[in-house]
Design a protein around this motif. Structure first.
Motif, PDB file in Angstrom:
ATOM      1  N   CYS A  24       0.813  -1.209   0.000  1.00 49.87           N
ATOM      2  CA  CYS A  24       0.000   0.000   0.000  1.00 49.87           C
ATOM      3  C   CYS A  24       0.853   1.269   0.000  1.00 49.87           C
ATOM      4  CB  CYS A  24      -0.939  -0.005   1.201  1.00 49.87           C
ATOM      5  SG  CYS A  24      -2.288   1.145   1.021  1.00 49.87           S
ATOM      6  N   ASP A  25       1.975   1.248   0.682  1.00 49.02           N
ATOM      7  CA  ASP A  25       2.848   2.431   0.717  1.00 49.02           C
ATOM      8  C   ASP A  25       3.401   2.780  -0.658  1.00 49.02           C
ATOM      9  OD1 ASP A  25       2.479   2.889   3.401  1.00 49.02           O
ATOM     10  OD2 ASP A  25       4.205   1.687   4.011  1.00 49.02           O
ATOM     11  N   PHE A  27       1.714   2.501  -3.500  1.00 49.35           N
ATOM     12  CA  PHE A  27       0.668   3.039  -4.362  1.00 49.35           C
ATOM     13  C   PHE A  27       0.005   4.292  -3.814  1.00 49.35           C
ATOM     14  CE2 PHE A  27       0.629  -1.600  -5.260  1.00 49.35           C
ATOM     15  CZ  PHE A  27       1.127  -1.517  -6.542  1.00 49.35           C
ATOM     16  N   SER A  28       0.071   4.504  -2.516  1.00 47.50           N
ATOM     17  CA  SER A  28      -0.617   5.647  -1.922  1.00 47.50           C
ATOM     18  C   SER A  28       0.167   6.157  -0.722  1.00 47.50           C
ATOM     19  CB  SER A  28      -2.022   5.230  -1.482  1.00 47.50           C
ATOM     20  OG  SER A  28      -2.642   6.273  -0.785  1.00 47.50           O
ATOM     21  N   ASN A  29       0.156   7.462  -0.563  1.00 45.93           N
ATOM     22  CA  ASN A  29       0.783   8.071   0.614  1.00 45.93           C
ATOM     23  C   ASN A  29      -0.215   8.299   1.729  1.00 45.93           C
ATOM     24  OD1 ASN A  29       3.319   8.199  -0.569  1.00 45.93           O
ATOM     25  ND2 ASN A  29       2.882  10.178  -1.536  1.00 45.93           N
ATOM     26  N   SER A  30      -1.474   7.986   1.471  1.00 42.54           N
ATOM     27  CA  SER A  30      -2.526   8.221   2.448  1.00 42.54           C
ATOM     28  C   SER A  30      -2.719   6.996   3.335  1.00 42.54           C
ATOM     29  CB  SER A  30      -3.831   8.562   1.726  1.00 42.54           C
ATOM     30  OG  SER A  30      -4.889   8.630   2.657  1.00 42.54           O
ATOM     31  N   ALA A  33      -6.531   6.044   3.460  1.00 42.37           N
ATOM     32  CA  ALA A  33      -7.025   5.311   2.285  1.00 42.37           C
ATOM     33  C   ALA A  33      -6.583   3.858   2.338  1.00 42.37           C
ATOM     34  CB  ALA A  33      -6.530   5.972   1.002  1.00 42.37           C
ATOM     35  N   CYS A  34      -5.338   3.615   2.709  1.00 38.40           N
ATOM     36  CA  CYS A  34      -4.847   2.236   2.832  1.00 38.40           C
ATOM     37  C   CYS A  34      -5.597   1.490   3.927  1.00 38.40           C
ATOM     38  CB  CYS A  34      -3.355   2.234   3.139  1.00 38.40           C
ATOM     39  SG  CYS A  34      -2.333   2.827   1.797  1.00 38.40           S
ATOM     40  N   THR A  37      -9.223   0.733   2.815  1.00 40.67           N
ATOM     41  CA  THR A  37      -9.241  -0.277   1.753  1.00 40.67           C
ATOM     42  C   THR A  37      -9.000  -1.674   2.315  1.00 40.67           C
ATOM     43  OG1 THR A  37      -8.451   1.344   0.152  1.00 40.67           O
ATOM     44  CG2 THR A  37      -8.188  -0.973  -0.422  1.00 40.67           C
TER      45      THR A  37
END
Length: 150
Positions: A24-25, A27-30, A33-34, A37
């Motif tokens: 997850c880190d 694909f996204s910095n949020s 959101a991780c 999901t």
């Protein structure tokens, strides 16, 4: 496989939650959101295993019932005649046993790497996966009532 769609979704949500947790880190910095999901994937997995794939793949079902007095009762059912193949049963049990072990490894890696913000998510993963595992082991060992129809 008699139930290829059920077999696919039995593993899909579990593996997707694990893969999303691992990458997850990238694909996204949020963090939020991780977190959301992965928690949704774990919830979809819990529901689908408890309500669909357990009945179709191994003929077992469990749920928790609250009576009028407010007491909690666990209900376990086992179908007398299995309608699944041995391969489906193996996939079901391997997925049910291996995934809580993986989430337990994630717990220790989270603690040792001091990434404590992920601790609540890992504990949720362990809790949901272990609840299904407990329910189905109890069904397998002590289910007395039969499922009327799958």
């Amino acid at each position: 496989l008699r139930h290829p769609l059920a077999t696919f979704f039995h593993l899909f949500f579990r593996v997707s939650a694990i893969i999303t947790y691992l990458f997850c880190d990238w694909f996204s910095n949020s963090f939020v959101a991780c977190f959301v999901t992965i928690l949704l994937l774990l919830s979809f997995d819990f529901w689908s295993v408890k309500n669909v794939t357990g009945r179709l793949l191994v003929g077992l079902r469990w749920w928790n019932q609250i009576d009028e007095d407010g007491k909690s009762h666990w209900v376990f059912e086992a179908k007398r005649v299995t309608v699944s193949t041995e391969a489906e049963a193996r996939i079901f049990w391997l997925g049910l046993i291996i995934c809580p072990v993986i989430w337990t490894v994630f717990l220790f890696s989270t603690l040792f790497s001091l990434k404590l913000k992920w601790l609540a998510l890992v504990i949720a993963g362990i809790s949901l996966q272990t609840a299904n595992l407990y329910g189905y082991i109890y069904c397998k060992l002590g289910g007395q009532t039969s499922i009327s129809g799958v």
